[in-house]
Design a protein around this motif. Sequence first.
Motif, PDB file in Angstrom:
ATOM      1  N   SER A  18     -30.152  67.868  12.057  1.00  0.00           N
ATOM      2  CA  SER A  18     -29.737  68.448  13.333  1.00  0.00           C
ATOM      3  C   SER A  18     -30.166  69.906  13.445  1.00  0.00           C
ATOM      4  O   SER A  18     -30.567  70.356  14.529  1.00  0.00           O
ATOM      5  CB  SER A  18     -28.231  68.304  13.527  1.00  0.00           C
ATOM      6  N   VAL A  31     -29.474  69.836  22.789  1.00  0.00           N
ATOM      7  CA  VAL A  31     -28.198  70.336  22.262  1.00  0.00           C
ATOM      8  C   VAL A  31     -27.154  69.223  22.149  1.00  0.00           C
ATOM      9  O   VAL A  31     -26.402  69.174  21.178  1.00  0.00           O
ATOM     10  CB  VAL A  31     -27.676  71.501  23.136  1.00  0.00           C
ATOM     11  N   ALA A  35     -25.305  68.213  18.728  1.00  0.00           N
ATOM     12  CA  ALA A  35     -23.848  68.374  18.619  1.00  0.00           C
ATOM     13  C   ALA A  35     -23.196  67.075  18.147  1.00  0.00           C
ATOM     14  O   ALA A  35     -22.276  67.100  17.315  1.00  0.00           O
ATOM     15  CB  ALA A  35     -23.266  68.806  19.959  1.00  0.00           C
ATOM     16  N   SER A  39     -21.182  66.746  14.660  1.00  0.00           N
ATOM     17  CA  SER A  39     -19.786  66.308  14.664  1.00  0.00           C
ATOM     18  C   SER A  39     -19.616  65.040  13.820  1.00  0.00           C
ATOM     19  O   SER A  39     -18.601  64.877  13.137  1.00  0.00           O
ATOM     20  CB  SER A  39     -19.283  66.083  16.085  1.00  0.00           C
TER      21      SER A  39
END
Length: 71
Positions: A18, A31, A35, A39
Amino acid sequence: MIPKPVYELLPGVYVVGSIIALAVADHFIVVLPVALLLSTAAYIIYLRYQFRHLTARERAVLMTQRFKSGA
């Protein structure tokens, strides 16, 4: 089944992947997937940490509840 070394490295690979994707990205839309990947890695690391710090008895109870047959 995934080999243990690969299993242990997966969250780290998610984080590194990432970060690389974010560094190479030339558009803002990247993005959201980054994300999500970060996560996911954080959640996996949290679950592994939580499970590995249980006592043997707590771990057995948790696994029994999780894999109880629904008959």
